[in-house]
Design an enzyme around this catalytic site. Structure first.
Site, PDB file in Angstrom:
ATOM      1  N   ARG A   1     -17.906  21.393  19.066  1.00 25.87           N
ATOM      2  CA  ARG A   1     -17.949  21.772  17.655  1.00 25.87           C
ATOM      3  C   ARG A   1     -16.577  21.998  17.018  1.00 25.87           C
ATOM      4  NH1 ARG A   1     -19.748  25.815  15.684  1.00 25.87           N
ATOM      5  NH2 ARG A   1     -20.700  24.934  13.823  1.00 25.87           N
TER       6      ARG A   1
ATOM      7  N   CYS B   1      -6.923  15.497  27.422  1.00 20.84           N
ATOM      8  CA  CYS B   1      -5.768  14.785  26.861  1.00 20.84           C
ATOM      9  C   CYS B   1      -6.059  14.277  25.459  1.00 20.84           C
ATOM     10  CB  CYS B   1      -5.352  13.657  27.793  1.00 20.84           C
ATOM     11  SG  CYS B   1      -4.615  14.250  29.317  1.00 20.84           S
ATOM     12  N   GLU B   2      -6.305  15.196  24.554  1.00 19.72           N
ATOM     13  CA  GLU B   2      -6.509  14.932  23.132  1.00 19.72           C
ATOM     14  C   GLU B   2      -5.936  16.113  22.362  1.00 19.72           C
ATOM     15  OE1 GLU B   2      -8.106  12.409  21.543  1.00 19.72           O
ATOM     16  OE2 GLU B   2      -9.063  11.366  23.229  1.00 19.72           O
TER      17      GLU B   2
ATOM     18  N   GLU C   1     -38.788  24.116  11.618  1.00 19.48           N
ATOM     19  CA  GLU C   1     -38.029  23.496  12.694  1.00 19.48           C
ATOM     20  C   GLU C   1     -36.699  24.220  12.963  1.00 19.48           C
ATOM     21  OE1 GLU C   1     -37.457  19.523  11.358  1.00 19.48           O
ATOM     22  OE2 GLU C   1     -39.560  18.974  11.482  1.00 19.48           O
ATOM     23  N   PRO C   2     -36.708  25.508  13.243  1.00 18.09           N
ATOM     24  CA  PRO C   2     -35.446  26.196  13.542  1.00 18.09           C
ATOM     25  C   PRO C   2     -34.916  25.772  14.901  1.00 18.09           C
ATOM     26  CG  PRO C   2     -37.283  27.647  13.984  1.00 18.09           C
ATOM     27  CD  PRO C   2     -37.875  26.394  13.388  1.00 18.09           C
TER      28      PRO C   2
END
Length: 432
Positions: free
Chosen positions: A324, A354-355, A285-286
């Site tokens: 990520r 805005c974080e 399952e790559p």
């Protein structure tokens, strides 16, 4: 080993990263960005095909089916590349089932993983007649038996075992430890096989293991598969034939120049060695390994803002386009596209959301940048667009596939109208 995704600069990073090539898969990236705008997710079909070919070469002589992990990048064009190469799909939702089928992947090449399959999702997969369910709880086994019985069909299934093996990766993408939510213990799995006759509409004849993602050493794979093979031998000695073993995915990729990854030939050699006594089918399952390095995110510098410690390099891409770095403190190489200025500067590379967490890199040494410069964030073909959102009401970025000097837009840039499609004013009220 420290977490592979940590955003800490390599010890030997003394010079700024040079410019990225201006051409990818025969396409001029400056011209592409000028025509389609930024931020822009770009995928090389040639690079994806090369990974598929390398994996096939390593698997030569084995009865193996590669089921691409659709969650890595579920764009239908990417799924279509997998279908065209004869791959199957590993899915974790009814939506991924829908995408995979419409991209041309046959149902008999699809396996369904995940801890929270609903009855409706199980029904959809049964109706499609998928290859196999990877089961992760007794309740799921019982639900599958009931839903299959209602249809008068026999469901094919594997038990996902949790081998309690440390994958030596980031804690948030480790899935094979006892404290993780995935799979079941060997003791619980033994009980399932012992009571197999209780579930007449489920053929439980497979084993499944997946210990995590972005694994940069072959040893965790060896350890996990040794556990699987020992359990297989135990089950078969007890009269429970195992027709397939699904070894999952998790093979890591290069996010920065210093990363040392596992060669695909060494990975498959470990599978061959650990499962040498298994005469059934192998499933793999790559996901990330097939598509991550084939993708880049093109973005422009909006402005350079002075900061108390160092300047902020503000891009038009943000955490909603690539989660990520914010989610995992993940490192992605960043470089100007084409020619770079000779002098260098350290930046905090940020987006406009805005974080404070909307940060791609801190204290990153880059060639000096100016507003309007085109930059490339590398290795974004996996878990880039597939994890994107419209946070801050930022429409989803466009996606494009390149192939031998040509390009095709495979998701147009979302308009404001498309972004709010389905929303309405609260002008129609009902009682529950």
């Amino acid at each position: 080993m420290p977490p592979a995704a940590a955003d800490t600069p390599p010890a030997n990073e003394e010079q700024a990263t040079g410019a990225a090539p201006a051409m990818l898969d025969g396409v001029d990236l400056h011209a592409l960005a000028a025509r389609l705008g930024t931020p822009l997710h770009v995928y090389s079909a040639g690079a994806i095909r090369a990974r598929i070919a390398a994996l096939r070469e390593a698997l030569a002589g084995l009865d193996a089916l590669v089921c691409y992990a659709a969650k890595a990048n579920s764009n239908r064009a990417v799924l279509g590349l997998m279908a065209g190469a004869g791959l199957g799909a590993d899915i974790v939702s009814a939506g991924e089932l829908w995408r995979a089928l419409r991209a041309g992947i046959p149902a008999r090449r699809i396996v369904f993983s995940g801890v929270g399959k609903t009855a409706a999702e199980i029904d959809a997969a049964l109706d499609a007649d998928i290859l196999r369910f990877n089961l992760e709880s007794r309740d799921e086994l019982e639900t599958l038996d009931r839903r299959a019985a209602a249809r008068g069909v026999l469901a094919r299934a594997a038990v996902r075992i949790n081998p309690d093996v440390d994958a030596l990766t980031h804690a948030k993408i480790s899935t094979g430890r006892a404290e993780n939510k995935f799979g079941v213990s060997l003791d619980e799995a033994r009980g399932w096989f012992a009571a197999a006759g209780t579930y007449p509409h489920v053929r439980l004849d497979g084993l499944h293991v997946h210990i995590g993602s972005q694994i940069l050493s072959v040893e965790p794979f060896r350890q996990a598969l040794r556990h699987v093979d020992a359990f297989r031998r135990e089950l078969e000695a007890g009269g429970h034939p195992i027709r397939s073993i699904d070894v999952g995915g998790g093979l890591g990729v290069r996010y920065r120049a210093g990363d040392r990854t596992v060669a695909v030939a060494d990975y498959v050699a470990a599978i061959r060695e650990a499962l040498a006594g298994h005469d059934g089918r192998l499933l793999l399952e790559p996901g990330r390994w097939l598509v991550a390095e084939a993708g880049v995110l093109l973005t422009r510098v909006v402005r350079v803002k002075p900061g108390a410690t160092r300047p902020f390099l503000v891009l038009d891409a943000a955490m909603n386009d690539l989660a990520r770095p914010s989610l995992y403190d993940a490192w992605h190489d960043i470089a100007p596209v084409g020619a770079a200025r000779a002098d260098a500067e350290r930046y905090d590379v940020v987006g406009p959301v805005c974080e404070t967490g909307d940060t791609f890199a801190r204290d990153r040494l880059l060639p000096r940048c100016a507003p309007g410069d085109l930059l490339m964030i590398r290795t974004t073909g996996a878990y880039g667009a597939s994890m994107a959102s419209t946070y801050n009401s930022r429409p989803l970025a466009a996606e494009v596939v390149l192939d031998g000097g040509r390009y095709a837009v495979v998701r147009r840039r979302q308009s404001f109208e498309e972004m709010v499609a389905g929303e309405t004013a609260a002008d129609h009220w009902e009682n529950a």
